[in-house]
Design an enzyme around this catalytic site. Structure first.
Site, PDB file in Angstrom:
ATOM      1  N   ASP A 125       0.842  -1.191   0.000  1.00 17.23           N
ATOM      2  CA  ASP A 125       0.000   0.000   0.000  1.00 17.23           C
ATOM      3  C   ASP A 125       0.882   1.248   0.000  1.00 17.23           C
ATOM      4  O   ASP A 125       1.462   1.559   1.017  1.00 17.23           O
ATOM      5  CB  ASP A 125      -0.978  -0.012   1.176  1.00 17.23           C
TER       6      ASP A 125
ATOM      7  N   GLU B 128      12.601   1.547   7.358  1.00 19.94           N
ATOM      8  CA  GLU B 128      11.562   0.690   6.769  1.00 19.94           C
ATOM      9  C   GLU B 128      11.851   0.389   5.299  1.00 19.94           C
ATOM     10  O   GLU B 128      11.549  -0.695   4.805  1.00 19.94           O
ATOM     11  CB  GLU B 128      10.214   1.418   6.899  1.00 19.94           C
TER      12      GLU B 128
END
Length: 584
Positions: A331, A533
């Site tokens: 996403d 991340e």
């Protein structure tokens, strides 16, 4: 006459079905809770009060209550508002302080029982003292990310969106304060390198608990995630832990849960039937969330996007697409858009994704192995047939001989599990994504020398490999699962697959990619003091960006993949680490 056999008994658990409304949203919906609904209203008021700058909508649905919900709702309605309906900053801050505990306060630190500063036999192939010192710092981050659900959640679950879990967890980090499903696979890979077997097993135990409670592993352990799952990698976690520890009890405990999970992904809305160009029927799976409203953790963002749509039915379908893409873990990305310049054309429920079906094929093969381990030959035989059928489907529907890649497949709008699609070559998505190469991760494909060589050449000329690793796509869209971002899971699956093959060239390529990825993680760590991340693969040492939230640190799967790569490839004593071999 097209004919596909579908079981009439297939259902998705704990959902309410909606009647069909033309070509628009027809899927099931998992009911939400009054607390989540109220916190969405608080989130909306907070945006009106504080404005867009540095606003994170997830913060507000992660709050826990100090008093009964009814009392807080009454206080919320009594807040003074101006002519536009917004609350002043001082009034809103006072309200928040009086009635809520902070986001994340219901997860407390848990000392990992199996952490030691330097485990015996840790990374024996890492000979460079500087790299080894850094690896031990990454190893130590497991302590920072270890949590357990507080007693307050167990005592008053209605005060929290955090869900109770039986054991400690390892969180990704930053805004991701709870355990996540697919992140946990690469966390566990790192924990195994760190010899933290008890911590790894506790994560699996929590995920099994979610299956036993909900019928599937949730996206994450929050009440607002009960309407969707995430890439199904639980079997891979159990299999890898067993291979390290020989824990037969874990296999016995996991197997019934994995059978439930397999049913979830292969029935109802997740199941799609395709007839190939030779008239053979195949069954494959898709992402399809059980939700058609704004995602609570991103409600204000989703509503802003949906405001461009004209009617309620279009908005419901758009919201389902958003939630279904969150189920994919990607996403967001142009991979899921009909028009790559228009975010409202997201249409993942009309796509059969390559990687999802590879994960399910791996699940089927893992179940075969586990069933054999426990002596359940009937289950082993059944799932061997299922795996053979899915392998044939993947070969027929996804493989593109000319490209040397497996390509996502577009299906018709509003397809139900009862319909059957006729395969067309033009429905393959010819755009290049890292996911096109994920099948090489599993042994059925990386053991095929001919396939490996085609895939290696295709990857080499794909344009995905950058100075610092593998890009997610070739499209610079501003979305986080697109160029130039590189993500640890994608690096790991492609590198591990190439490395397992019998091809010298593929093994060499795997090591080269791993070295690039280790270098960029190292340099970014030295410059920022954190693991990240995602990373920008165009430039060594540069962190990634884009998407609907600011870049996050911590970071579970990045830590795990770096440790896994160092375990596999090591680092020679005389090889410098850093961008262009310049040590920092």
């Amino acid at each position: 006459m097209l004919h596909c056999l579908v079981s009439a008994s297939e259902t998705v658990p704990k959902v309410m079905s909606k009647p069909a409304t033309g070509n628009f949203d027809i899927g099931p919906v998992v009911p939400t809770t009054p607390l989540v609904t109220f916190l969405e209203r608080v989130q909306e008021s907070a945006l009106a009060t504080f404005g867009q700058k540095d606003f994170d909508p997830k913060l507000y649905v992660d709050l826990s209550l100090k008093f009964d919900l009814s009392a807080i709702v009454t206080a919320f309605h009594k807040l003074p508002r101006n002519a536009t309906g917004s609350v002043s900053i001082p009034d809103f801050k006072e309200f928040m302080h009086e009635y809520f505990d902070g986001a994340g306060n219901d997860l407390v630190y848990a000392e990992p029982p199996d952490f030691v500063p330097e485990p015996d036999g840790f990374l024996p192939k890492v000979k460079n003292p500087q790299v080894r010192a850094w690896a031990l710092e990454v190893h130590a981050l497991w302590k920072n990310l270890s949590r357990r659900v507080s007693c307050s959640v167990l005592d008053r679950p209605e005060f929290h969106t955090l869900l109770p879990l039986p054991g400690p967890v390892v969180i990704p980090g930053s805004r991701f304060r709870e355990v996540y499903y697919w992140d946990s696979y690469w966390v566990i890979r790192g924990l195994l390198v760190s010899k933290m077997y008890k911590t790894a097993k506790a994560i699996v135990t929590n995920l099994i608990y979610l299956i036993d409670t909900y019928g599937y592993v949730l996206n994450g352990a929050r009440a607002y995630y009960t309407n969707r799952s995430q890439p199904p990698l639980l079997s891979a976690m159990v299999y890898d832990i067993y291979n390290r520890t020989g824990d037969l009890d874990l296999v016995k405990k996991a197997l019934p849960a994995l059978l439930k999970e397999h049913q979830f992904w292969n029935s109802g809305i997740h199941k799609v039937n395709v007839q190939d160009d030779r008239g053979r029927n195949h069954t494959l799976s898709r992402y399809y969330a059980m939700w058609n409203k704004p995602r609570p953790e991103s409600s204000t963002i989703d509503k802003a996007h949906a405001s461009k749509l004209l009617n309620a039915s279009e908005k419901e379908q758009f919201y389902r697409e958003l939630a279904s893409i969150a189920e994919s873990g990607w996403d967001f990305s142009t991979r899921w858009m009909r028009n790559t310049s228009d975010f409202t054309t997201l249409a993942i429920t009309s796509i059969l994704p390559v990687d999802l079906n590879i994960f399910i094929l791996k699940m089927e093969l893992d179940i075969v192995s586990m069933a054999q381990i426990v002596g359940d030959n009937k289950t082993a035989e059944s799932f061997l047939k299922a795996a053979q059928a899915r392998k044939a489907a993947i070969d027929s529907v996804f493989w593109n001989e000319e490209n040397g890649q497996w390509l996502d497949y577009w299906i018709s709008n509003g397809t139900s599990s009862q319909e059957c699609q006729r395969w067309k070559a033009s429905n393959q998505n010819n755009n290049t994504f890292a996911s096109n190469f994920v099948p090489i991760w599993i042994d059925l494909f990386n053991s095929d020398t001919c396939i490996v060589e085609k895939v290696r050449k295709s990857f080499q000329s794909s344009g995905l490999l950058g100075a610092a690793g593998i890009a997610t796509s070739l499209t610079r869209s501003g979305e986080q699962w697109d160029f130039p971002n590189g993500w640890a899971p994608l690096q790991h699956m492609i590198v591990e697959g190439l490395g397992k093959s019998g091809s010298h060239e593929a093994k060499s390529m795997a090591q080269d990619i791993a070295m690039r990825w280790i270098n960029t993680n190292y340099v970014a760590y030295k410059e920022t003091g954190a693991m990240h991340e995602k990373y920008n693969v165009e430039k060594c040492g540069d962190i990634g960006g884009g998407g609907e939230y600011i870049p996050q640190t911590g970071f579970g799967w990045s830590n795990g993949v770096v440790l896994a790569f160092l375990e596999e490839f090591g680092w020679p004593a005389d090889l410098k680490i850093g961008c262009n071999g310049v040590m920092l």
